[in-house]
Write a protein that holds these residues in place. Structure first.
Motif, PDB file in Angstrom:
ATOM      1  N   LEU A 240       0.826  -1.208   0.000  1.00 18.92           N
ATOM      2  CA  LEU A 240       0.000   0.000   0.000  1.00 18.92           C
ATOM      3  C   LEU A 240       0.866   1.265   0.000  1.00 18.92           C
ATOM      4  O   LEU A 240       0.445   2.307  -0.498  1.00 18.92           O
ATOM      5  CB  LEU A 240      -0.922  -0.013   1.230  1.00 18.92           C
ATOM      6  CG  LEU A 240      -2.052   1.012   1.253  1.00 18.92           C
ATOM      7  CD1 LEU A 240      -2.994   0.825   0.068  1.00 18.92           C
ATOM      8  CD2 LEU A 240      -2.833   0.900   2.565  1.00 18.92           C
ATOM      9  N   LEU A 257      -9.213  -3.238   5.059  1.00 21.01           N
ATOM     10  CA  LEU A 257      -8.372  -2.093   5.420  1.00 21.01           C
ATOM     11  C   LEU A 257      -9.183  -1.129   6.275  1.00 21.01           C
ATOM     12  O   LEU A 257     -10.282  -0.706   5.887  1.00 21.01           O
ATOM     13  CB  LEU A 257      -7.863  -1.379   4.169  1.00 21.01           C
ATOM     14  CG  LEU A 257      -6.693  -2.023   3.424  1.00 21.01           C
ATOM     15  CD1 LEU A 257      -6.409  -1.267   2.138  1.00 21.01           C
ATOM     16  CD2 LEU A 257      -5.442  -2.043   4.303  1.00 21.01           C
ATOM     17  N   VAL A 262      -4.631   2.582   7.202  1.00 27.97           N
ATOM     18  CA  VAL A 262      -4.272   3.431   6.066  1.00 27.97           C
ATOM     19  C   VAL A 262      -3.666   4.743   6.537  1.00 27.97           C
ATOM     20  O   VAL A 262      -2.719   5.265   5.923  1.00 27.97           O
ATOM     21  CB  VAL A 262      -5.511   3.686   5.173  1.00 27.97           C
ATOM     22  CG1 VAL A 262      -5.182   4.658   4.047  1.00 27.97           C
ATOM     23  CG2 VAL A 262      -6.023   2.374   4.599  1.00 27.97           C
ATOM     24  N   LEU A 289     -12.342   5.901   5.395  1.00 26.40           N
ATOM     25  CA  LEU A 289     -11.103   6.208   4.672  1.00 26.40           C
ATOM     26  C   LEU A 289     -11.230   7.495   3.878  1.00 26.40           C
ATOM     27  O   LEU A 289     -10.251   8.220   3.661  1.00 26.40           O
ATOM     28  CB  LEU A 289     -10.743   5.055   3.723  1.00 26.40           C
ATOM     29  CG  LEU A 289     -10.234   3.766   4.363  1.00 26.40           C
ATOM     30  CD1 LEU A 289     -10.088   2.676   3.310  1.00 26.40           C
ATOM     31  CD2 LEU A 289      -8.909   4.010   5.050  1.00 26.40           C
ATOM     32  N   VAL A 295      -6.923  10.873   0.141  1.00 24.38           N
ATOM     33  CA  VAL A 295      -7.530   9.566  -0.157  1.00 24.38           C
ATOM     34  C   VAL A 295      -8.861   9.809  -0.856  1.00 24.38           C
ATOM     35  O   VAL A 295      -9.713  10.543  -0.345  1.00 24.38           O
ATOM     36  CB  VAL A 295      -7.745   8.736   1.124  1.00 24.38           C
ATOM     37  CG1 VAL A 295      -8.529   7.450   0.789  1.00 24.38           C
ATOM     38  CG2 VAL A 295      -6.408   8.375   1.758  1.00 24.38           C
TER      39      VAL A 295
END
Length: 462
Positions: A240, A257, A262, A289, A295
């Motif tokens: 990642l 995830l 993350v 996320l 992101v």
């Protein structure tokens, strides 16, 4: 003259039937020549794709045309007509022309507005031209169809809005990255949707593909398709760090995830954007996320909403293209009406020239003392009189032929000038020419078969 299209497509026949009627590319030249030699067929083009097999023909008689076309398919593919007759459609004249225009414009495709079919129809037409199985009718009609499709896509932009989830995802990524060149793709899981999405990404220039899966063998199988790198789930966070695009499609019951995982990886990425696509149900990627900086997270509902909106835009464009098709059909209809007048005009000119030559022969016999110069002057002047007398009738019949009752006008014109004999002679000459072409075509087919037999024999002996 009649224009006919006969075929099977994804609407009328399942793939189990369609696959039986797939023309091998190498066999198409021979196939189109054999179709041309089928009874009553004057011109022909074969269009073959994964979603359709269609025979476009110009015939001199409609009677039994469907019988001959079914017979051709039956013979070529070795499939009894009882197995495919119920799946086959036949359109005639206006319906056939409209169908071709809809096919090339992408309105008859499984994915409305797709452009690949335009290239496939164009290639089929160029092959038929090369094999000399087209004439004035299809040379005009197919060029018009290709030009219409190009204009339709340019003026309406129907192909600009993606209508598949995988392609929509790729188009979204372009808004973030601009280009996929030298971008790294991380696939989590090995689902079919992930594979389809990465195909689009790879075609758009993505540089490196890493496939992470619980089962290494499956990861290896998918990675090989893209010259990628297979890996296992325990190395997911490590991969990642270097990824630009993440596509996740596993069968996991829990999140693959989380936001915390993350967020930890982002510290090592130096603010590089991360485009994440969650195609799994239930979801693989933590919905939170999307709150993280740099992101960009999309799940399957987000993508489907985009697809639905784009589909509505394509449907609006399709309505515009339908109008364009109707206009082009009128243009072609007017052209075909003027096409019918050419043999009549030629017959009139042939008859007039014959009368003129007979008159000159009679004059020379009655006035044998005329000098060569005097004969030339008389010939020129009398020829001028004939041409002037024909000019207005020819202009008028061209105009009348383009009107609604053009066929009746042509018939009346033929009777007024008693052109039946000349037209019959023209027809005999044309039929003789077609017969010669058919014989020549058969000879070419025999030569090709002989070459194949010779090559196969040589390979067997080697």
């Amino acid at each position: 003259m009649h224009i006919i299209v006969a075929g099977l497509n994804y609407r009328t026949a399942p793939v189990s039937i369609r696959e039986k009627f797939a023309f091998a590319e190498a066999d198409l030249p021979q196939a189109v020549m054999e179709l041309k030699n089928t009874k009553s067929i004057m011109e022909c083009v074969i269009v073959g794709t994964c979603n359709r097999t269609e025979l476009y023909v110009v015939v001199d008689r409609q009677h039994l045309c469907g019988h001959y076309l079914r017979g051709f398919l039956e013979k070529w593919f070795g499939v009894p007509r009882e197995e495919f007759g119920g799946h086959m459609y036949i359109y005639e004249n206006e319906q056939a022309i409209e169908h071709l225009f809809r096919v090339t414009s992408g309105l008859d495709s499984m994915v409305i507005g797709e452009t690949q079919i335009l290239g496939q129809v164009r290639d089929a037409f160029l092959l038929a031209q090369q094999e000399k199985t087209t004439g004035i009718v299809f040379n005009t009609l197919f060029k018009q169809a290709v030009t219409l499709a190009k204009r339709a896509h340019t003026e309406t932009g129907i192909g600009e809005n993606p209508v598949s989830v995988s392609y929509a995802a790729v188009e979204l990524g372009k808004r973030i990255f601009g280009s996929y060149e030298k971008k790294k793709v991380l696939i989590i899981g090995a689902g079919k949707m992930s594979e389809l999405t990465v195909k689009h990404l790879y075609a758009s220039g993505a540089d490196k593909v890493i496939v992470v899966n619980r089962t290494f063998s499956r990861a290896q199988e998918l990675a090989e398709k893209f010259n990628g790198i297979p890996s296992t789930m325990d190395k997911l966070l490590q991969h990642l760090e270097e990824a630009d695009i993440v596509i996740s499609s596993t069968g996991a019951k829990d999140l693959v995830l989380t936001k915390e995982q993350v967020a930890f990886v982002l510290q090592k990425r130096r603010s590089r954007p991360l485009f994440m696509i969650d195609i799994a149900v239930p979801r693989d990627l933590d919905p939170a996320l999307g709150q993280l900086p740099n992101v960009f997270l999309y799940d399957i509902d987000n993508l489907q909403t985009i697809v639905n909106n784009h589909l509505l835009e394509r449907q609006k464009a399709a309505v515009m293209i339908e109008e364009m098709i109707r206009t082009e059909m009128d243009v072609f209809e007017q052209w075909t009406k003027t096409l019918g007048v050419s043999p009549v005009i030629q017959a009139l000119q042939t008859k007039a020239n014959a009368v003129h030559e007979e008159t000159m022969d009679s004059l020379m016999k009655k006035l044998p003392d005329l000098s060569e110069r005097e004969l030339k002057v008389i010939h020129k002047l009398t020829k001028s009189i004939v041409n002037q007398m024909l000019r207005d009738p020819i202009i008028r019949i061209k105009e009348m032929a383009a009107e609604r009752d053009g066929d009746e006008a042509l018939e009346f014109f033929t009777q007024i000038f008693a052109l039946e004999q000349q037209l019959e002679e023209q027809k005999r000459v044309e039929e003789a020419k077609l017969q010669q072409e058919a014989v020549a075509s058969q000879e070419r087919i025999k030569e090709e078969l002989l070459k194949k037999v010779t090559i196969n024999t040589a390979d067997a002996l080697a």
